[in-house]
Scaffold this active site. Structure first.
Site, PDB file in Angstrom:
ATOM      1  N   ALA A  20       0.812  -1.222   0.000  1.00 29.78           N
ATOM      2  CA  ALA A  20       0.000   0.000   0.000  1.00 29.78           C
ATOM      3  C   ALA A  20       0.839   1.262   0.000  1.00 29.78           C
ATOM      4  O   ALA A  20       0.413   2.292  -0.524  1.00 29.78           O
ATOM      5  CB  ALA A  20      -0.934   0.003   1.191  1.00 29.78           C
ATOM      6  N   PHE A  79      -2.571  -0.096   5.301  1.00 35.71           N
ATOM      7  CA  PHE A  79      -2.161   1.020   6.153  1.00 35.71           C
ATOM      8  C   PHE A  79      -3.331   1.954   6.463  1.00 35.71           C
ATOM      9  O   PHE A  79      -4.442   1.494   6.673  1.00 35.71           O
ATOM     10  CB  PHE A  79      -0.967   1.752   5.546  1.00 35.71           C
ATOM     11  CG  PHE A  79       0.264   0.878   5.441  1.00 35.71           C
ATOM     12  CD1 PHE A  79       0.802   0.268   6.560  1.00 35.71           C
ATOM     13  CD2 PHE A  79       0.856   0.630   4.217  1.00 35.71           C
ATOM     14  CE1 PHE A  79       1.928  -0.563   6.475  1.00 35.71           C
ATOM     15  CE2 PHE A  79       1.972  -0.194   4.114  1.00 35.71           C
ATOM     16  CZ  PHE A  79       2.504  -0.782   5.247  1.00 35.71           C
TER      17      PHE A  79
END
Length: 635
Positions: free
Chosen positions: A343, A371
């Site tokens: 991410a 995240f």
């Protein structure tokens, strides 16, 4: 078979105190995966078994279920995390177990396959934790069904094809190249190999007989004239290895004169991984792979995998990866594990295809974006939802007392070291200072018009006063609800209140909107994300990034969405700036084009696409008992 019937739950064998993750996983009762598939409405002919406890699901199921309405679509994200992570995957699994094993809904969990880089590096596994895990966790965290290895092989075949083409073109005339790429058979007849057909279409040559080509057409067909200084395609490996970030290739005796500097990325940061996550069919995947831009010719023409004649072979290597991997939670609810883009480097979401299938099979599909909401969730909305056309129902925002204390100015949190007493003793003033980060993330979600429920992932050191302080702040900031969850300790039973809040929120009106229109310029899109999501005062571009923006605009890539690669440990580009930083600017070092995946990704500050191993990697703990063949030390 009736669709949307809840599965038969698997009772948990809870022990107190809670054992290690791997001890819990290895003591679990697993359903045969064929039984689970039958319970959720997958037909035997739609299943490819990989042993007794995992399987791939064929895409033909989408045609059979095309008229079935979709279930509710839930995304789990988080506040800005500590380096320890705040239990987002554990919350995703616990919420699913509560919905499916305790509240009687049919539910599907859709998550990413973890990279072996973090598994053997600093983070460990990613199957959840405690009594909210995906099992078998060893297989989940290691090879699974080989998808990441297939992507690695395909990526590196393309890298080899680029350098080989430059080498062979340099030593041959157009006629020699033509004879090698379209050799005559024993009867003197020539044919176009499948790898040349895409190049022919791009050139607008409508001829079926190679002998009919003019000398000029032959030259355009076989000579790509790649400028080596423009090659953007790098080799990959699913291992954290900092010494491969920058390398020199072409040092062999036969390659003298063709040396160049390049490097490795980690496999989960590759464009092929992003394509797997964003594709919607095998045809779409083949087309996306063909569109990947790897370099520019000396005349300024974008050179694609299709031009190199390798796109078909790459698709063949990846043909099985497109099928989602079916697994289960500790409480017997179904899980799709599919694709694994990082991410903070890539777009950080599991596959569109897994979500599409799951939404036809379940009342609720719980997925997870990597995240915080500023990283994975923004990309979930602006990239994944843009390509899938699927509209989210609710966002679950995970928060912890320890992370909010860190954002309030608490001592540095370091993975592998004990927490400072500031995080384990009640400290309401410190916690109150950190609530700004939670409030900022709630506001990010609300920008997209989606209801948000805050999940307070409770640790045993958290006090009632601390938990109530977070709940009050979250609701005042606009959350539909804020619920303390104990899924790590209790499994789905500990997330029932959270699940009930999510069900209520899913009935609320929503008015989903993207953050920016694709018609904006590259800079306008980057600056909108920087200002609206991170809170930056502005953006600074390096000379290289300025040149890349100009070049991508000339090539027509300016209409693509933006996938920002930056640290996940701060809203800013500096991982040391906690809370809600003010007065900062976003430094764009360079911008890369993932044209096949369908986005541009700016690299922010010192962001690296190949992680390194720490002093004491997680592999120190991992071993196998030769007598029982049990793996030990995975976490």
């Amino acid at each position: 078979m009736t669709l949307r019937k809840p599965v038969t739950p698997t009772p948990l064998k809870r022990v107190s105190p809670v054992p290690t993750d791997i001890e819990i996983a290895q003591a679990a009762t697993l359903k045969p995966i064929a039984q689970l598939a039958e319970e959720i409405g997958i037909l035997p002919e739609e299943l490819e078994l990989y042993g007794p406890y995992k399987a791939k699901v064929k895409l033909s199921i989408l045609e059979r279920l095309k008229d079935v309405p979709n279930g509710q679509y839930i995304d789990v994200t988080a506040i800005t995390p500590t380096p320890l992570g705040e239990g987002k995957t554990t919350t995703t699994v616990g919420l699913s177990q509560a919905l499916g094993a305790h509240l009687g809904y049919s539910v599907f969990t859709c998550i990413r396959q973890p990279s072996q880089g973090p598994t053997f590096g600093i983070k460990g596994g990613a199957a959840g934790g405690g009594y909210s895990q995906v099992i078998p966790m060893e297989e989940f965290n290691l090879h699974l069904t080989g998808d990441i290895h297939a992507i690695t092989a395909a990526n590196n075949l393309l890298a080899a094809a680029i350098d080989a083409r430059i080498l062979h073109e340099a030593g041959a005339t157009d006629e020699q190249l033509f004879n090698r790429l379209c050799p005559p058979d024993k009867n003197g007849k020539r044919r176009f190999a499948p790898g040349l057909l895409g190049r022919l279409r791009k050139l607008g040559i409508d001829k079926t007989d190679p002998n009919e080509l003019t000398p000029e057409e032959r030259s355009k067909l076989v000579r790509l004239d790649i400028d080596p200084t423009t090659i953007t395609w790098r080799r990959v490996l699913d291992t954290s290895d900092r010494f491969l970030r920058g390398i020199v290739i072409g040092k062999g005796p036969e390659e003298a004169g063709f040396e160049r500097e390049t490097g490795f990325d980690i496999t989960v940061a590759s464009e092929l991984m992003a394509i797997l996550a964003l594709t919607t069919s095998l045809r779409d995947m083949r087309e996306r792979i063909g569109r990947m831009v790897v370099a520019v010719s000396r005349s300024g023409e974008p050179i694609t995998a299709e031009d190199l004649g390798v796109a078909g072979a790459l698709t063949v290597l990846m043909k099985d990866t497109i099928k989602p991997n079916l697994m289960q939670t500790l409480e017997g609810t179904p899980v799709f594990v599919h694709a694994g883009p990082f991410a903070n480097i890539a777009h950080g979401n599991s596959s569109i295809i897994a979500d599409q299938i799951a939404l036809k099979l379940a009342d609720f599909v719980v997925t997870e974006s990597g995240f915080g909401s500023d990283i994975g969730m923004e990309k979930f909305f602006d990239i994944k939802c843009r390509y899938s056309g699927l509209l989210p129902s609710v966002v679950v925002l995970v928060a912890t007392v320890r992370a909010l204390k860190m954002h309030g100015g608490g001592p540095k949190v370091v993975a592998g070291k004990p927490l400072d007493p500031a995080y384990t003793d009640e400290n309401l003033p410190l916690l109150k200072e950190g609530l700004a980060n939670l409030i900022h993330h709630i506001h990010i979600v609300r920008k997209f018009g989606i209801p948000v429920v805050v999940a307070i992932n409770r640790f045993h050191t958290d006090t009632p006063a601390e938990l109530e302080l977070i709940r009050d702040a979250a609701i005042q900031a606009g959350a539909e609800d804020a619920v303390v969850s104990r899924h790590w300790e209790l499994g789905g039973e500990g997330a029932i209140e959270l699940a009930e809040a999510v069900v209520r929120a899913s009935q609320k009106p929503r008015k989903f909107q993207f953050l920016y229109p694709l018609e904006m310029s590259i800079k306008e899109k980057i600056e909108t994300i920087a200002r609206e999501i991170y809170g930056a005062d502005g953006v600074d571009y390096s000379p290289e990034a300025e040149k890349q923006i100009e070049e991508y605009t000339r090539m027509g890539f300016d209409h693509l969405p933006i996938c920002v690669a930056k640290t996940h440990l701060s809203l800013s580009a500096d991982p040391n700036l906690k809370g809600v930083p003010k007065g900062f600017r976003l430094p764009v070092r360079e911008i890369r084009a993932s044209v096949g995946a369908g986005f541009l990704y700016p690299l922010i500050g010192k962001m690296s696409t190949m992680p390194g191993l720490p002093t004491r990697p997680a592999f120190f703990e991992i071993d196998i008992d030769p007598e029982t063949e049990k793996i030990i030390g995975l976490s």
